[in-house]
Scaffold this motif. Structure first.
Motif, PDB file in Angstrom:
ATOM      1  N   PHE A  86     -14.534   5.178   3.292  1.00  0.00           N
ATOM      2  CA  PHE A  86     -13.844   6.336   3.847  1.00  0.00           C
ATOM      3  C   PHE A  86     -12.465   6.426   3.218  1.00  0.00           C
ATOM      4  CE2 PHE A  86     -13.078   2.652   6.486  1.00  0.00           C
ATOM      5  CZ  PHE A  86     -11.732   2.690   6.778  1.00  0.00           C
ATOM      6  N   ASP A  87     -11.887   7.607   3.257  1.00  0.00           N
ATOM      7  CA  ASP A  87     -10.542   7.810   2.721  1.00  0.00           C
ATOM      8  C   ASP A  87      -9.501   7.652   3.817  1.00  0.00           C
ATOM      9  OD1 ASP A  87     -11.297   8.324   0.118  1.00  0.00           O
ATOM     10  OD2 ASP A  87     -11.319  10.498   0.378  1.00  0.00           O
ATOM     11  N   ASP A  88      -8.367   7.071   3.450  1.00  0.00           N
ATOM     12  CA  ASP A  88      -7.238   7.048   4.367  1.00  0.00           C
ATOM     13  C   ASP A  88      -6.435   8.335   4.153  1.00  0.00           C
ATOM     14  OD1 ASP A  88      -5.461   6.688   2.178  1.00  0.00           O
ATOM     15  OD2 ASP A  88      -4.459   4.983   3.107  1.00  0.00           O
ATOM     16  N   SER A 115      -4.915   6.760  -5.961  1.00  0.00           N
ATOM     17  CA  SER A 115      -5.884   6.151  -5.053  1.00  0.00           C
ATOM     18  C   SER A 115      -6.231   4.734  -5.497  1.00  0.00           C
ATOM     19  CB  SER A 115      -7.154   7.007  -5.015  1.00  0.00           C
ATOM     20  OG  SER A 115      -8.140   6.374  -4.221  1.00  0.00           O
ATOM     21  N   GLN A 116      -6.250   3.831  -4.536  1.00  0.00           N
ATOM     22  CA  GLN A 116      -6.654   2.447  -4.750  1.00  0.00           C
ATOM     23  C   GLN A 116      -7.848   2.152  -3.844  1.00  0.00           C
ATOM     24  OE1 GLN A 116      -5.115   0.334  -7.015  1.00  0.00           O
ATOM     25  NE2 GLN A 116      -3.952   2.159  -7.588  1.00  0.00           N
ATOM     26  N   VAL A 131       0.879  -1.169   0.000  1.00  0.00           N
ATOM     27  CA  VAL A 131       0.000   0.000   0.000  1.00  0.00           C
ATOM     28  C   VAL A 131       0.914   1.216   0.000  1.00  0.00           C
ATOM     29  CG1 VAL A 131      -1.822   1.252   1.204  1.00  0.00           C
ATOM     30  CG2 VAL A 131      -1.747  -1.262   1.318  1.00  0.00           C
ATOM     31  N   LEU A 132       0.854   1.988  -1.068  1.00  0.00           N
ATOM     32  CA  LEU A 132       1.711   3.164  -1.175  1.00  0.00           C
ATOM     33  C   LEU A 132       1.197   4.266  -0.262  1.00  0.00           C
ATOM     34  CD1 LEU A 132       2.311   3.236  -5.028  1.00  0.00           C
ATOM     35  CD2 LEU A 132       3.613   2.060  -3.243  1.00  0.00           C
ATOM     36  N   ALA A 133       2.120   4.937   0.417  1.00  0.00           N
ATOM     37  CA  ALA A 133       1.752   5.977   1.369  1.00  0.00           C
ATOM     38  C   ALA A 133       2.810   7.071   1.379  1.00  0.00           C
ATOM     39  CB  ALA A 133       1.626   5.380   2.770  1.00  0.00           C
ATOM     40  N   SER A 134       2.380   8.304   1.614  1.00  0.00           N
ATOM     41  CA  SER A 134       3.344   9.393   1.738  1.00  0.00           C
ATOM     42  C   SER A 134       4.036   9.338   3.101  1.00  0.00           C
ATOM     43  CB  SER A 134       2.666  10.742   1.522  1.00  0.00           C
ATOM     44  OG  SER A 134       1.595  10.906   2.419  1.00  0.00           O
ATOM     45  N   ASP A 135       3.365   8.734   4.090  1.00  0.00           N
ATOM     46  CA  ASP A 135       3.930   8.525   5.418  1.00  0.00           C
ATOM     47  C   ASP A 135       3.437   7.161   5.885  1.00  0.00           C
ATOM     48  OD1 ASP A 135       4.289   8.357   8.230  1.00  0.00           O
ATOM     49  OD2 ASP A 135       4.209  10.542   8.429  1.00  0.00           O
ATOM     50  N   ARG A 136       4.284   6.154   5.771  1.00  0.00           N
ATOM     51  CA  ARG A 136       3.838   4.787   6.046  1.00  0.00           C
ATOM     52  C   ARG A 136       3.354   4.606   7.482  1.00  0.00           C
ATOM     53  NH1 ARG A 136       9.137   0.807   6.507  1.00  0.00           N
ATOM     54  NH2 ARG A 136       9.929   1.760   8.416  1.00  0.00           N
ATOM     55  N   SER A 137       3.995   5.270   8.436  1.00  0.00           N
ATOM     56  CA  SER A 137       3.578   5.149   9.835  1.00  0.00           C
ATOM     57  C   SER A 137       2.196   5.744  10.048  1.00  0.00           C
ATOM     58  CB  SER A 137       4.578   5.829  10.764  1.00  0.00           C
ATOM     59  OG  SER A 137       5.818   5.165  10.733  1.00  0.00           O
ATOM     60  N   LEU A 138       1.965   6.938   9.518  1.00  0.00           N
ATOM     61  CA  LEU A 138       0.674   7.599   9.661  1.00  0.00           C
ATOM     62  C   LEU A 138      -0.435   6.742   9.057  1.00  0.00           C
ATOM     63  CD1 LEU A 138      -1.002  10.181  10.373  1.00  0.00           C
ATOM     64  CD2 LEU A 138      -0.518  10.932   8.038  1.00  0.00           C
ATOM     65  N   SER A 139      -0.228   6.261   7.848  1.00  0.00           N
ATOM     66  CA  SER A 139      -1.261   5.491   7.159  1.00  0.00           C
ATOM     67  C   SER A 139      -1.505   4.137   7.806  1.00  0.00           C
ATOM     68  CB  SER A 139      -0.898   5.325   5.690  1.00  0.00           C
ATOM     69  OG  SER A 139      -0.942   6.575   5.042  1.00  0.00           O
ATOM     70  N   ALA A 140      -0.441   3.440   8.182  1.00  0.00           N
ATOM     71  CA  ALA A 140      -0.595   2.130   8.830  1.00  0.00           C
ATOM     72  C   ALA A 140      -1.298   2.279  10.179  1.00  0.00           C
ATOM     73  CB  ALA A 140       0.764   1.459   8.997  1.00  0.00           C
ATOM     74  N   GLU A 141      -0.895   3.278  10.957  1.00  0.00           N
ATOM     75  CA  GLU A 141      -1.539   3.516  12.263  1.00  0.00           C
ATOM     76  C   GLU A 141      -3.008   3.889  12.095  1.00  0.00           C
ATOM     77  OE1 GLU A 141      -0.653   3.013  15.346  1.00  0.00           O
ATOM     78  OE2 GLU A 141       1.463   2.535  15.023  1.00  0.00           O
ATOM     79  N   PHE A 142      -3.312   4.696  11.084  1.00  0.00           N
ATOM     80  CA  PHE A 142      -4.694   5.097  10.825  1.00  0.00           C
ATOM     81  C   PHE A 142      -5.560   3.864  10.594  1.00  0.00           C
ATOM     82  CE2 PHE A 142      -7.972   5.839   7.611  1.00  0.00           C
ATOM     83  CZ  PHE A 142      -8.760   6.777   8.263  1.00  0.00           C
ATOM     84  N   HIS A 164      -6.702   6.751  -0.360  1.00  0.00           N
ATOM     85  CA  HIS A 164      -7.159   5.419  -0.755  1.00  0.00           C
ATOM     86  C   HIS A 164      -8.597   5.257  -0.277  1.00  0.00           C
ATOM     87  CE1 HIS A 164      -3.290   4.177  -2.208  1.00  0.00           C
ATOM     88  NE2 HIS A 164      -2.704   4.358  -1.021  1.00  0.00           N
ATOM     89  N   ASN A 165      -9.439   4.684  -1.123  1.00  0.00           N
ATOM     90  CA  ASN A 165     -10.856   4.493  -0.819  1.00  0.00           C
ATOM     91  C   ASN A 165     -11.032   3.175  -0.066  1.00  0.00           C
ATOM     92  OD1 ASN A 165     -13.607   4.856  -0.753  1.00  0.00           O
ATOM     93  ND2 ASN A 165     -13.934   4.419  -2.918  1.00  0.00           N
ATOM     94  N   MET A 166     -11.155   3.276   1.241  1.00  0.00           N
ATOM     95  CA  MET A 166     -11.282   2.110   2.103  1.00  0.00           C
ATOM     96  C   MET A 166     -12.755   1.767   2.292  1.00  0.00           C
ATOM     97  SD  MET A 166      -8.194   1.499   2.666  1.00  0.00           S
ATOM     98  CE  MET A 166      -6.577   1.929   3.243  1.00  0.00           C
ATOM     99  N   GLU A 167     -13.031   0.487   2.425  1.00  0.00           N
ATOM    100  CA  GLU A 167     -14.409   0.022   2.622  1.00  0.00           C
ATOM    101  C   GLU A 167     -14.430  -0.995   3.747  1.00  0.00           C
ATOM    102  OE1 GLU A 167     -17.951  -2.293   0.129  1.00  0.00           O
ATOM    103  OE2 GLU A 167     -15.970  -2.047  -0.764  1.00  0.00           O
ATOM    104  N   ILE A 168     -15.402  -0.851   4.640  1.00  0.00           N
ATOM    105  CA  ILE A 168     -15.678  -1.889   5.628  1.00  0.00           C
ATOM    106  C   ILE A 168     -17.063  -2.431   5.326  1.00  0.00           C
ATOM    107  CG2 ILE A 168     -14.102  -1.133   7.452  1.00  0.00           C
ATOM    108  CD1 ILE A 168     -16.438   0.328   8.790  1.00  0.00           C
TER     109      ILE A 168
END
Length: 136
Positions: A118-120, A69-70, A19-30, A124-128
């Motif tokens: 929701f967006d991360d 966005s994925q 999963v590509l991220a501009s800040d891997r820690s921020l996105s993974a923690e989110f 990225h378009n996340m779905e639950i």
């Protein structure tokens, strides 16, 4: 090309994706916070979030490039859905009933379950969702 699909479809499993991220820690923690999971120890350039079915999302930092966005969909237990929505609200993240994000603050009830998008932090378009999509 082999026509013996039956033998491979029962043995092939999805294992991980980057999963590509501009800040891997921020996105993974989110994502880990929303889903009630933990971020694993770094593995080379990746920061993993392990899902309950043996699949890992490996967050990979790309600071100098734009991130496309994925879509990532997560099948979640029905009894945890409301908690996840509450976590999004606590984080100030708008959720939507639809993938186009035109119905803010609403959930859907597709296939007898509940779902939300929701967006991360990187868009990225996340779905639950609590029920998998019915396939013909």
């Amino acid at each position: 090309m082999s026509t013996d699909h039956q033998s491979t479809t029962t043995t092939v499993q999805f294992n991980h994706t980057a999963v590509l991220a501009s800040d891997r820690s921020l996105s993974a923690e989110f994502l880990a916070t929303v889903l009630g999971l933990e971020v694993g120890a770094p593995f080379g350039p990746f920061l993993p979030v392990d899902l309950g079915n043996g699949v890992t999302l490996d967050y990979y930092e790309m600071r100098d490039e734009s991130i496309q966005s994925q879509h990532y969909a997560f099948l979640v237990p029905d009894d945890q859905f409301d908690t996840m929505i509450a976590r999004l609200e606590a984080l100030g993240v708008t959720y939507y009933a639809d993938p186009s994000h035109t119905e803010p603050g609403k959930i859907n009830r597709l296939f007898g379950g509940r779902g939300a998008y929701f967006d991360d932090p990187d868009g990225h378009n996340m779905e639950i969702m609590t029920r998998p999509y019915a396939r013909p």
